[in-house]
Design a protein around this motif. Structure first.
Motif, PDB file in Angstrom:
ATOM      1  N   UNK A   5      65.455  -1.933 109.629  1.00 46.27           N
ATOM      2  CA  UNK A   5      65.337  -3.379 109.838  1.00 46.27           C
ATOM      3  C   UNK A   5      66.256  -4.116 108.862  1.00 46.27           C
ATOM      4  N   UNK A   6      66.236  -3.676 107.608  1.00 43.73           N
ATOM      5  CA  UNK A   6      67.067  -4.328 106.596  1.00 43.73           C
ATOM      6  C   UNK A   6      68.540  -4.193 106.944  1.00 43.73           C
ATOM      7  N   UNK A   7      68.914  -2.999 107.399  1.00 44.90           N
ATOM      8  CA  UNK A   7      70.322  -2.764 107.721  1.00 44.90           C
ATOM      9  C   UNK A   7      70.743  -3.616 108.902  1.00 44.90           C
ATOM     10  N   UNK A   8      69.844  -3.775 109.878  1.00 44.94           N
ATOM     11  CA  UNK A   8      70.209  -4.499 111.094  1.00 44.94           C
ATOM     12  C   UNK A   8      69.976  -6.001 111.016  1.00 44.94           C
ATOM     13  N   UNK A   9      68.923  -6.419 110.305  1.00 46.07           N
ATOM     14  CA  UNK A   9      68.586  -7.846 110.288  1.00 46.07           C
ATOM     15  C   UNK A   9      68.558  -8.463 108.917  1.00 46.07           C
ATOM     16  N   UNK A  10      68.653  -7.613 107.899  1.00 40.14           N
ATOM     17  CA  UNK A  10      68.435  -8.145 106.557  1.00 40.14           C
ATOM     18  C   UNK A  10      69.544  -9.076 106.120  1.00 40.14           C
ATOM     19  N   UNK A  11      69.288  -9.803 105.068  1.00 42.01           N
ATOM     20  CA  UNK A  11      70.282 -10.732 104.550  1.00 42.01           C
ATOM     21  C   UNK A  11      71.378 -10.001 103.801  1.00 42.01           C
ATOM     22  N   UNK A  12      71.126  -8.733 103.446  1.00 41.81           N
ATOM     23  CA  UNK A  12      72.105  -8.005 102.659  1.00 41.81           C
ATOM     24  C   UNK A  12      72.121  -8.478 101.224  1.00 41.81           C
ATOM     25  N   UNK A  13      71.102  -9.229 100.878  1.00 46.50           N
ATOM     26  CA  UNK A  13      71.025  -9.743  99.504  1.00 46.50           C
ATOM     27  C   UNK A  13      70.903  -8.589  98.526  1.00 46.50           C
ATOM     28  N   UNK A  14      71.784  -8.597  97.536  1.00 45.57           N
ATOM     29  CA  UNK A  14      71.783  -7.509  96.572  1.00 45.57           C
ATOM     30  C   UNK A  14      70.781  -7.787  95.464  1.00 45.57           C
ATOM     31  N   UNK A  15      70.172  -6.726  94.950  1.00 43.90           N
ATOM     32  CA  UNK A  15      69.264  -6.934  93.817  1.00 43.90           C
ATOM     33  C   UNK A  15      70.067  -7.403  92.591  1.00 43.90           C
ATOM     34  N   UNK A  16      69.403  -8.043  91.636  1.00 43.10           N
ATOM     35  CA  UNK A  16      70.130  -8.534  90.457  1.00 43.10           C
ATOM     36  C   UNK A  16      70.577  -7.382  89.560  1.00 43.10           C
ATOM     37  N   UNK A  17      71.749  -7.534  88.945  1.00 42.81           N
ATOM     38  CA  UNK A  17      72.262  -6.524  88.029  1.00 42.81           C
ATOM     39  C   UNK A  17      72.093  -6.998  86.601  1.00 42.81           C
ATOM     40  N   UNK A  18      71.816  -6.071  85.699  1.00 44.76           N
ATOM     41  CA  UNK A  18      71.748  -6.436  84.277  1.00 44.76           C
ATOM     42  C   UNK A  18      73.147  -6.744  83.771  1.00 44.76           C
ATOM     43  N   UNK A  19      73.209  -7.371  82.617  1.00 46.73           N
ATOM     44  CA  UNK A  19      74.510  -7.722  82.026  1.00 46.73           C
ATOM     45  C   UNK A  19      75.302  -6.455  81.720  1.00 46.73           C
ATOM     46  N   UNK A  20      76.650  -6.500  81.809  1.00 47.58           N
ATOM     47  CA  UNK A  20      77.450  -5.294  81.562  1.00 47.58           C
ATOM     48  C   UNK A  20      77.224  -4.747  80.163  1.00 47.58           C
TER      49      UNK A  20
ATOM     50  N   UNK B 111      75.944   9.188 110.816  1.00 44.79           N
ATOM     51  CA  UNK B 111      76.830   9.028 109.669  1.00 44.79           C
ATOM     52  C   UNK B 111      77.089   7.565 109.342  1.00 44.79           C
ATOM     53  N   UNK B 112      76.875   6.683 110.311  1.00 42.28           N
ATOM     54  CA  UNK B 112      76.982   5.248 110.030  1.00 42.28           C
ATOM     55  C   UNK B 112      75.971   4.835 108.978  1.00 42.28           C
ATOM     56  N   UNK B 113      74.816   5.480 109.012  1.00 42.61           N
ATOM     57  CA  UNK B 113      73.768   5.140 108.057  1.00 42.61           C
ATOM     58  C   UNK B 113      74.164   5.617 106.670  1.00 42.61           C
ATOM     59  N   UNK B 114      74.730   6.818 106.605  1.00 42.75           N
ATOM     60  CA  UNK B 114      75.193   7.326 105.311  1.00 42.75           C
ATOM     61  C   UNK B 114      76.284   6.413 104.773  1.00 42.75           C
ATOM     62  N   UNK B 115      77.200   6.015 105.656  1.00 45.45           N
ATOM     63  CA  UNK B 115      78.284   5.121 105.240  1.00 45.45           C
ATOM     64  C   UNK B 115      77.718   3.786 104.759  1.00 45.45           C
ATOM     65  N   UNK B 116      76.641   3.313 105.409  1.00 46.60           N
ATOM     66  CA  UNK B 116      76.032   2.042 104.991  1.00 46.60           C
ATOM     67  C   UNK B 116      75.441   2.167 103.592  1.00 46.60           C
ATOM     68  N   UNK B 117      74.838   3.310 103.287  1.00 51.70           N
ATOM     69  CA  UNK B 117      74.281   3.517 101.945  1.00 51.70           C
ATOM     70  C   UNK B 117      75.394   3.505 100.908  1.00 51.70           C
ATOM     71  N   UNK B 118      76.506   4.173 101.236  1.00 50.19           N
ATOM     72  CA  UNK B 118      77.630   4.209 100.297  1.00 50.19           C
ATOM     73  C   UNK B 118      78.213   2.815 100.136  1.00 50.19           C
ATOM     74  N   UNK B 119      78.295   2.102 101.244  1.00 52.12           N
ATOM     75  CA  UNK B 119      78.847   0.752 101.219  1.00 52.12           C
ATOM     76  C   UNK B 119      77.988  -0.165 100.343  1.00 52.12           C
ATOM     77  N   UNK B 120      76.671   0.010 100.447  1.00 50.12           N
ATOM     78  CA  UNK B 120      75.739  -0.760  99.627  1.00 50.12           C
ATOM     79  C   UNK B 120      76.034  -0.520  98.142  1.00 50.12           C
ATOM     80  N   UNK B 121      76.228   0.731  97.782  1.00 53.02           N
ATOM     81  CA  UNK B 121      76.526   1.047  96.383  1.00 53.02           C
ATOM     82  C   UNK B 121      77.868   0.457  95.965  1.00 53.02           C
ATOM     83  N   UNK B 122      78.838   0.484  96.868  1.00 55.55           N
ATOM     84  CA  UNK B 122      80.140  -0.111  96.541  1.00 55.55           C
ATOM     85  C   UNK B 122      80.004  -1.601  96.319  1.00 55.55           C
ATOM     86  N   UNK B 123      79.174  -2.238  97.133  1.00 54.96           N
ATOM     87  CA  UNK B 123      78.974  -3.684  96.956  1.00 54.96           C
ATOM     88  C   UNK B 123      78.290  -3.984  95.633  1.00 54.96           C
ATOM     89  N   UNK B 124      77.515  -3.032  95.161  1.00 57.11           N
ATOM     90  CA  UNK B 124      76.884  -3.215  93.853  1.00 57.11           C
ATOM     91  C   UNK B 124      77.876  -2.991  92.717  1.00 57.11           C
TER      92      UNK B 124
END
Lengths: 278, 466
Positions: free
Chosen positions: B125-140, B192-205
């Motif tokens: 559901x998140x992948x198809x309808x979610x906002x794609x909002x990323x969780x907050x990251x701590x300071x570098x 494999x689209x799902x695997x790619x989506x997981x990797x893409x999520x990490x790249x966006x982070x």
């Protein structure tokens, strides 16, 4: 990354040289090691030994013969084009040793590309190196000048006699073994050539190193596609080789396994040639 | 007060067997929101949930299920993410019957809550309808971590540490990320689209991926430290295929499951000649082994057009290690099972191609080290079967490519990396390890769990010291 910086067509366009930008690989690679390349998203991963590496320039050089779809596809890449993926250095580097007596380096066809860095290294370490290179015809002889530089003596053969000695590299090898004190032979080329070279050296008990060319997929030892029988044991050419003691290799089995996909190869190549002319 | 109506477990809509053996599309189609909310309402919201104890990473299962029941799908996925960074994958491949669902209280007298299907629903559901909002990251933090291997353990470490503000680079030997997720598990089980989506999520982070780098060959672990990394996580998996050691194993047509599946899954050979990598198309296929990998190989061979696919396994049905859903799907699709049978040798023709297999019947004796009854050959019961493709699926061990080029690591007698199980620290300073390269072949979620333990320890090290 993986940009083609230099491209040459040899042997009437049937053999192609690519110098590719690959700094990490160039820094690490040693003679005898190979890379696996892929040109396009739908493409195959194929192994090619590095004919040359330049750590300062950050480049590696491959030399390949066009034999099917993947190599035909590679041929369409021009200077400035990129390979999608190049991974390496893979395989064990050649064990370069100094022997008492002479070393004969025998190369057939594009095997000479693989042989060249090994020949040079054997010469640099102080061996007396005799090189014997051969091909079907004059046009298919490659790296003649480089092999001359890399050895103390060079013999060139052609099957059809159009250049150099009329005959097989193995004829010259036989002759050298009879006339000189040969202690080490390195034989790289088509499977029948390597097999024949090993049969010539076997009765003389001369150590013979071959570099095998089985089909590969990953190149890191995780699939077993490249497995060969060496001394009755299973070895993976990608991590245990690609070089082995030729007297222990089951060449007939390797030949059979190299034919695993002849039908698919035909289909793919025909389709490619059709599309090219469309 | 009205007695609560006892709902049955909501069945997962699936492609029918006759249809799905002709395609590589996913077999389970996923719950609709209505089905999901209905299934979620079955959960008793136990105060002392056994399901959570059954989960290798301790997901707050009643928590996310309640949110699904209430229609709060965006909150449900974020509840799962607190503990599991790969829910789209785990919902599809976890052996829930041995983990969360196996502990579910409802399962004692009826059917457990379909926790796996619900986890999958939330992630999809998140992948198809979610906002794609990323969780907050701590300071570098200025610290750099190298993750070796982009399989489930490495991806979990990467996802955890990037959120904590560290710089993370994942090194992957293949040209695509995911490890077993991309080369081992077929498209019809894990697209494999799902695997790619997981990797893409990490790249966006902010996680960087470097493909085509073999740590141990292209760059060594020691060189990673020289390059400025402060910590290294090794999650390279158990990538050394086991062969049987019987005559004829090198005949054309005999494959390791790793090779067969890598060709099909990673290189998409099932789409040849649209994709260039070929794969053997067997008519009479045998698959030796009965784990998930064997089921994957068998069901792939069916989809490739085999007339007959037979699992050959030396033990009996009860000992088969595959996930129940995979065995069930394989049977529905027409995979045959030849149990209590072991191969003796492969038989070839004059061209060195496989034409058959000599087998021997087995019987079960005393239990061995794994606790399962030891299979013993029945003398004189040899027989031959015809086959032109044999896929050997009897496990994989530790590939030494990295470990032999990394001084300072301590390995056990099988070549797996030894770690302190509380932290997953190896004996080499600044180096952690997790997943199959530590435990031997296990599951995606166990690898993810190991990654979680390591990432917590790495974070402590980067902020507090070794």
């Amino acid at each position: 990354m993986f940009e083609i910086l230099r491209r040459e067509e040899l042997a009437g366009g049937t053999i192609i040289l690519n110098e590719i930008s690959a700094p990490l690989i160039a820094k690490k690679a040693k003679p005898g090691q190979f890379v696996i390349l892929r040109a396009t998203e739908n493409g195959e991963r194929i192994p090619l030994t590095m004919a040359e590496t330049d750590p300062e320039k950050g480049t590696i050089t491959i030399i390949y013969q066009v034999v099917g779809k993947s190599t035909a596809l590679f041929k369409t890449l021009r200077v400035g084009d990129r390979y999608l993926d190049v991974v390496g250095p893979l395989g064990k580097p050649t064990d370069i040793e100094k022997v008492d007596g002479q070393v004969v380096c025998v190369g057939g066809g594009t095997g000479v590309a693989v042989l060249h860095p090994i020949t040079r290294a054997l010469k640099n370490i102080g061996n007396h190196v005799v090189a014997v290179i051969g091909a079907r015809t004059k046009d298919m002889i490659i790296l003649e000048d480089k092999m001359r530089e890399a050895s103390h003596e060079l013999f060139v053969c052609t099957d059809d006699g159009s250049y150099g000695h009329h005959g097989f590299v193995t004829d010259v090898l036989k002759d050298l073994i009879e006339k000189r004190d040969v202690r080490l032979v390195v034989a790289i080329g088509p499977v029948p050539m390597m097999k024949a070279a090993c049969e010539i050296t076997r009765p003389h008990k001369i150590k013979t190193i071959v570099s095998l060319n089985p089909i590969m997929v990953d190149g890191t030892g995780m699939c077993g596609c490249c497995r060969v029988s060496v001394g009755g044991e299973i070895k993976f050419a990608c991590v245990d080789g690609p070089e082995f003691d030729g007297h222990l290799v089951d060449f007939d089995e390797l030949s059979a396994r190299l034919k695993s996909y002849v039908e698919q190869e035909k289909i793919a190549y025909e389709k490619f040639k059709c599309e090219c002319h469309a | 007060m009205a007695k609560k109506e006892i709902l049955p477990r909501q069945p997962m809509p699936e492609q029918p067997p006759e249809e799905r053996i002709k395609n590589f599309k996913e077999v389970p189609l996923g719950y609709t929101p209505e089905l999901a909310m209905k299934e979620a309402s079955r959960c008793l919201q136990c105060k002392n949930p056994s399901c959570v104890k059954g989960c290798p990473v301790g997901v707050d299962i009643p928590g996310f299920i309640r949110l699904i029941r209430e229609g709060e799908f965006a909150k449900a996925i974020r509840k799962i993410w607190e503990k599991n960074s790969l829910p789209a994958i785990c919902g599809r491949v976890c052996p829930q019957e041995n983990q969360c669902e196996g502990s579910c209280v409802l399962g004692k007298k009826g059917e457990p809550v379909a926790i796996g299907n619900l986890e999958r629903f939330a992630a999809d559901w998140e992948r198809e309808h979610g906002t794609g909002e990323l969780p907050p990251k701590a300071a570098p933090t200025g610290k750099k971590v190298a993750v070796v291997g982009s399989g489930p353990s490495g991806l979990t470490v990467a996802g955890d540490l990037i959120l904590k503000g560290h710089e993370v680079t994942v090194y992957e030997a293949f040209h695509k990320g995911g490890g077993v997720l991309v080369y081992g598990i077929p498209e019809f089980r894990l697209p494999k689209d799902i695997v790619a989506a997981e990797l893409n999520y990490l790249e966006r982070l902010g996680v960087k991926f470097e493909y085509n780098v073999v740590i141990g060959q292209t760059i060594t672990v020691d060189e990673l430290f020289k390059m400025g990394y402060d910590a290294v996580f090794i999650g390279v998996g158990a990538g050394l295929p086991r062969f049987l050691g019987i005559p004829g194993e090198n005949l054309v047509g005999v494959y390791s499951a790793n090779e067969y599946l890598t060709r099909s899954n990673l290189m998409k050979a099932y789409l040849f000649p649209e994709y260039d990598t070929p794969i053997a198309k067997g008519k009479n296929v045998v698959v030796i082994g009965a784990g998930n990998v064997a089921m994957d190989a068998a069901r792939t061979a069916l989809r490739m057009g085999a007339e007959s696919v037979t699992i050959v396994y030396r033990r009996s049905r009860e000992e088969m290690p595959a996930r129940l859903a995979e065995i069930h799907h394989a049977e529905e699709e027409g995979v045959k099972f030849m149990l209590l049978t072991n191969p003796v040798r492969f038989l070839g023709d004059e061209h060195g191609r496989l034409r058959g297999m000599e087998c021997i019947k087995m019987k079960l004796g005393e239990p061995d080290e794994s606790g399962r009854r030891r299979p013993v050959p029945v003398e004189g019961s040899n027989f031959e079967i015809e086959c032109d493709l044999a896929i050997i699926s009897v496990g994989a061990g530790a590939n030494p490519l990295l470990t032999k080029n990394t001084p300072g690591l301590k390995l056990n007698k099988w070549g797996y990396i030894m770690v302190d199980p509380k932290t997953n620290k190896t004996y080499k300073k600044g180096v952690w390890a997790g997943g199959d390269i530590v435990t031997g072949q296990a599951t995606v979620i166990q690898a993810a769990g190991a990654g979680r333990i390591a990432s917590n320890s790495i974070h402590d090290y980067l902020t507090l010291g070794w």
